[in-house]
Design a protein around this motif. Structure first.
Motif, PDB file in Angstrom:
ATOM      1  N   CYS A  11       0.905  -0.882   0.003  1.00 57.15           N
ATOM      2  CA  CYS A  11      -0.286  -0.162   0.057  1.00 57.15           C
ATOM      3  C   CYS A  11       1.037   1.584   0.121  1.00 57.15           C
ATOM      4  N   ALA A  12       0.658   2.565  -0.927  1.00 58.82           N
ATOM      5  CA  ALA A  12       1.822   3.590  -1.029  1.00 58.82           C
ATOM      6  C   ALA A  12       0.904   4.201  -1.290  1.00 58.82           C
ATOM      7  N   PRO A  13       0.371   5.207   0.164  1.00 59.44           N
ATOM      8  CA  PRO A  13      -0.874   5.955   0.522  1.00 59.44           C
ATOM      9  C   PRO A  13      -0.366   6.954   0.050  1.00 59.44           C
ATOM     10  N   SER A  14       1.163   8.149  -0.133  1.00 62.56           N
ATOM     11  CA  SER A  14       1.150   9.497  -0.520  1.00 62.56           C
ATOM     12  C   SER A  14       1.069   9.441  -1.730  1.00 62.56           C
ATOM     13  N   SER A  15       2.085   7.936  -2.296  1.00 62.93           N
ATOM     14  CA  SER A  15       1.551   8.329  -4.293  1.00 62.93           C
ATOM     15  C   SER A  15       0.683   8.292  -4.832  1.00 62.93           C
ATOM     16  N   SER A  16      -0.938   8.065  -3.669  1.00 59.66           N
ATOM     17  CA  SER A  16      -1.835   7.670  -4.354  1.00 59.66           C
ATOM     18  C   SER A  16      -2.496   9.205  -4.091  1.00 59.66           C
TER      19      SER A  16
ATOM     20  N   THR B  30       4.353  11.871  14.175  1.00 54.67           N
ATOM     21  CA  THR B  30       5.330  11.600  12.910  1.00 54.67           C
ATOM     22  C   THR B  30       6.326  11.374  12.857  1.00 54.67           C
ATOM     23  N   GLY B  31       7.410  10.604  11.693  1.00 55.50           N
ATOM     24  CA  GLY B  31       8.079  10.583  11.679  1.00 55.50           C
ATOM     25  C   GLY B  31       9.243  11.178  12.724  1.00 55.50           C
ATOM     26  N   ASP B  32       9.333  12.948  12.194  1.00 57.35           N
ATOM     27  CA  ASP B  32       9.796  13.244  13.082  1.00 57.35           C
ATOM     28  C   ASP B  32      10.310  13.630  14.392  1.00 57.35           C
ATOM     29  N   SER B  33       9.941  12.549  15.461  1.00 60.58           N
ATOM     30  CA  SER B  33       9.612  12.401  16.836  1.00 60.58           C
ATOM     31  C   SER B  33      11.033  11.368  17.084  1.00 60.58           C
ATOM     32  N   VAL B  34      11.566  10.765  16.200  1.00 59.23           N
ATOM     33  CA  VAL B  34      12.253   9.468  15.818  1.00 59.23           C
ATOM     34  C   VAL B  34      13.717   9.924  16.983  1.00 59.23           C
ATOM     35  N   ARG B  35      13.680   9.695  18.250  1.00 66.05           N
ATOM     36  CA  ARG B  35      15.230  10.205  18.539  1.00 66.05           C
ATOM     37  C   ARG B  35      16.221   9.439  18.027  1.00 66.05           C
TER      38      ARG B  35
ATOM     39  N   ASP C 227       8.265   9.235   5.241  1.00 65.26           N
ATOM     40  CA  ASP C 227       7.836   9.576   6.228  1.00 65.26           C
ATOM     41  C   ASP C 227       6.792   7.879   6.720  1.00 65.26           C
ATOM     42  N   MET C 228       7.086   6.885   7.055  1.00 65.45           N
ATOM     43  CA  MET C 228       6.844   5.928   7.753  1.00 65.45           C
ATOM     44  C   MET C 228       5.633   5.968   8.700  1.00 65.45           C
ATOM     45  N   PRO C 229       6.148   7.093   9.635  1.00 63.55           N
ATOM     46  CA  PRO C 229       4.648   6.401  10.729  1.00 63.55           C
ATOM     47  C   PRO C 229       4.051   7.567  10.151  1.00 63.55           C
ATOM     48  N   GLN C 230       3.803   8.482   8.844  1.00 66.40           N
ATOM     49  CA  GLN C 230       2.897   9.350   8.240  1.00 66.40           C
ATOM     50  C   GLN C 230       1.967   8.035   7.718  1.00 66.40           C
ATOM     51  N   GLU C 231       2.938   7.723   6.801  1.00 63.22           N
ATOM     52  CA  GLU C 231       2.176   6.768   5.222  1.00 63.22           C
ATOM     53  C   GLU C 231       1.710   5.570   5.839  1.00 63.22           C
ATOM     54  N   ILE C 232       1.413   5.704   7.625  1.00 60.31           N
ATOM     55  CA  ILE C 232       0.533   3.628   8.118  1.00 60.31           C
ATOM     56  C   ILE C 232      -0.452   4.762   8.575  1.00 60.31           C
ATOM     57  N   ARG C 233       0.258   6.270   8.988  1.00 57.73           N
ATOM     58  CA  ARG C 233      -1.943   6.642   9.265  1.00 57.73           C
ATOM     59  C   ARG C 233      -2.539   7.102   7.920  1.00 57.73           C
ATOM     60  N   LEU C 234      -1.940   7.618   7.158  1.00 58.05           N
ATOM     61  CA  LEU C 234      -2.399   7.881   6.181  1.00 58.05           C
ATOM     62  C   LEU C 234      -3.067   6.516   4.907  1.00 58.05           C
ATOM     63  N   ALA C 235      -2.500   5.171   5.318  1.00 58.58           N
ATOM     64  CA  ALA C 235      -3.336   3.794   5.072  1.00 58.58           C
ATOM     65  C   ALA C 235      -4.189   3.402   5.915  1.00 58.58           C
ATOM     66  N   CYS C 236      -3.957   3.762   7.563  1.00 55.01           N
ATOM     67  CA  CYS C 236      -5.624   3.174   7.906  1.00 55.01           C
ATOM     68  C   CYS C 236      -6.438   4.051   8.062  1.00 55.01           C
ATOM     69  N   CYS C 237      -6.380   5.482   8.288  1.00 57.93           N
ATOM     70  CA  CYS C 237      -7.288   6.117   7.898  1.00 57.93           C
ATOM     71  C   CYS C 237      -8.148   6.724   6.737  1.00 57.93           C
ATOM     72  N   CYS C 238      -7.723   6.400   5.504  1.00 57.80           N
ATOM     73  CA  CYS C 238      -7.869   6.468   4.562  1.00 57.80           C
ATOM     74  C   CYS C 238      -8.714   5.392   4.270  1.00 57.80           C
ATOM     75  N   TYR C 239      -8.623   4.261   4.843  1.00 59.70           N
ATOM     76  CA  TYR C 239      -9.291   3.397   4.537  1.00 59.70           C
ATOM     77  C   TYR C 239     -10.514   3.227   5.275  1.00 59.70           C
ATOM     78  N   LYS C 240     -10.821   4.269   6.239  1.00 55.85           N
ATOM     79  CA  LYS C 240     -11.805   4.544   7.471  1.00 55.85           C
ATOM     80  C   LYS C 240     -12.686   5.240   6.375  1.00 55.85           C
ATOM     81  N   GLU C 241     -12.282   6.884   6.387  1.00 58.53           N
ATOM     82  CA  GLU C 241     -12.854   7.666   5.224  1.00 58.53           C
ATOM     83  C   GLU C 241     -13.280   6.922   4.004  1.00 58.53           C
ATOM     84  N   THR C 242     -12.718   6.143   2.929  1.00 57.68           N
ATOM     85  CA  THR C 242     -13.475   5.694   2.175  1.00 57.68           C
ATOM     86  C   THR C 242     -14.314   4.978   2.246  1.00 57.68           C
ATOM     87  N   ARG C 243     -14.511   4.159   3.326  1.00 57.32           N
ATOM     88  CA  ARG C 243     -15.598   2.972   4.348  1.00 57.32           C
ATOM     89  C   ARG C 243     -16.602   3.011   4.604  1.00 57.32           C
TER      90      ARG C 243
END
Ligand SMILES: [Zn+2]
Length: 465
Positions: A287-292, A409-414, A328-344
């Protein structure tokens, strides 16, 4: 008391993604010779292990190093060059001309930036669908300390219904297969545990049956995965039907190449019979959320990934390329989860735990590396990301799984470790001179930019003085 290489102790929340999906409070991880030798409560680990080096894990959430199953390392210098473009224009007016303009030094710089950006966002392993300068790609990526599965991508058909490929990217089937085998010979068993190789054709519309079958044979010979893009928009689907009379997955099925060691990127536009084939053959999907979302491909409106997951298909996540903005993988994960919630119109679809599995254990399975990475377990390699929770978006910290997917987001990676080797410390890369890298980037852009029509590619609509 055993003296070992590293102990990370005092971790507030350790999300293991192990078979029991344990989450451990006040946890410690003991690491020796690149592998995890023990995990548990900090007090228990302290009784048995002394680290030559210790890292203070207080105020952090620890996860397995994230796995990005689809990122073009050579596309990292393409931000701003492919906005507001439909699938056809994106490929044939923007990205293929960009790719054809790159020389090996441009690819090395791009790949270094890709490794750097991924690591700083918690990714410790990624799968690259390939480019035309694999040696430069490997040099750049490996200089950062990340793990990577490289490829030498190939096209052997100049024309499709969608357009004509740039001259520099066209090869005969025999030459494409020869180059692909050279990369597999060199990198599939290189002796470097951070480096692997795969066979890759970039898309079905510019690949002959002979090329696809030849690459499948090579993937089997070298014991690697076979990857391609497929079904990422209606256009690629329509082009396949127009040329071959078959939808993309139908054609792969007819060729007999789909099985569990195949990685199919996107799969966001499927006909019902293609869904049935994927459910039966069980390749890994990305699943490549930001690309779509960036180019409006409709992968969430029409995609069937939640259903395919329920049918036992391994679904992963990928950031695809910098031309769609975030890597940014944490953002991609969020998009994958939330976009399917929204469209369904259904909040029960894709809970955050599923998102984290996609970027960890599912990614490891797709990379054929489940025995080595993907979870924090004794015996696995110590690929670990520590997120700094003393930031507004992590507060209050009641459910770390929800915070990671929905807030962070991935910006909080330490800190990030690959095989116990610290590659990010306090948000800074340990192996890359970032200032030098940021000076090399505009030099590369002006070099490859000479071959491109930036005035037609860049959509900067406001006056610049
Ligand atoms: Zn891609």
């Amino acid at each position: 008391m055993q003296t070992i290489d590293l102990v990370i102790a005092g971790i507030d929340w350790l999300i293991t993604v192990d078979p029991g999906r344990r989450i451990i409070r006040d946890a410690a991880i003991a690491v020796h010779a690149s592998k995890i030798v023990a995990i548990g409560k900090s007090a228990e680990i302290a009784k048995n292990y002394a680290g030559t080096r210790t890292v203070d894990g207080r105020h952090t959430v620890a996860t397995p190093g994230l796995i990005d199953c689809h990122l073009h390392a050579s596309f990292q210098l393409s931000r701003g060059l492919a906005d507001e473009a439909n699938a056809q224009s994106f490929l044939f007016d923007r990205m293929y001309p960009y790719e054809a303009a790159l020389d090996s030094e441009d690819v090395r710089v791009s790949a270094t930036l890709a490794g750097a950006e991924l690591l700083k966002h918690g990714v410790t392993c990624f799968i690259d669908p390939g480019n035309y300068h694999p040696e430069a790609s490997v040099e750049g990526v490996m200089s950062t300390g990340i793990r990577c599965i490289v490829s030498r991508s190939s096209f052997d058909l100049t024309k499709s219904v969608l357009g004509i490929l740039p001259e520099r990217m066209i090869e005969s089937t025999a030459v494409a297969l020869e180059h692909a085998e050279t990369v597999l010979e060199r990198y599939a068993k290189s002796g470097n545990p951070r480096l692997g190789a795969s066979a890759s054709f970039r898309g079905l519309n510019n690949a002959s049956d002979e090329l696809i079958l030849g690459l499948d044979k090579l993937a089997r010979k070298y014991g690697t995965l076979l990857q391609t893009h497929a079904c990422f928009s209606y256009s690629t689907h329509d082009s396949s039907v127009a040329r071959t009379g078959m939808a993309e997955i139908e054609r792969l099925e007819k060729l007999g190449v789909i099985d569990e060691r195949m990685l199919i990127v996107h799969s966001g536009w499927l006909e019902p019979q293609e869904v049935a084939i994927l459910a039966r053959r069980k390749p890994s999907l990305v699943c490549a959320p930001s690309s779509s979302l960036h180019n409006g491909y409709g992968n969430f409106l029409f995609g069937k990934l939640p259903e395919l997951m329920a049918l036992g298909v391994n679904v992963t996540v990928g950031s695809d390329h910098a031309s769609s903005g975030i890597v940014d993988m944490p953002q991609e994960i969020r998009l994958a989860c939330c976009c399917y919630k929204e469209t369904r119109i259904n909040p029960r679809v894709m809970p955050p735990e599923t998102g984290i599995e996609m970027a960890t254990v599912n990614g490891a399975k797709a990379a054929l590396m489940s025995d080595r990475i993907g979870s924090i377990e004794v015996g696995k390699e110590a690929d670990i990301a520590l997120f700094d929770t003393r930031r507004p978006e992590w507060q209050p910290l009641i459910n770390p799984v929800a915070n990671l997917v929905y807030s962070a987001t991935g910006d909080s990676v330490r800190d990030v470790f690959v095989a116990g080797d610290q590659v990010v410390a306090n948000g800074r890369l340990t192996k890359v001179d970032e200032n030098k890298l940021y000076e090399e980037i505009p030099v590369a852009v002006s070099r490859f930019g000479k071959h491109l029509k930036f005035d037609q590619m860049v959509q900067l609509r406001w006056p610049v003085s």
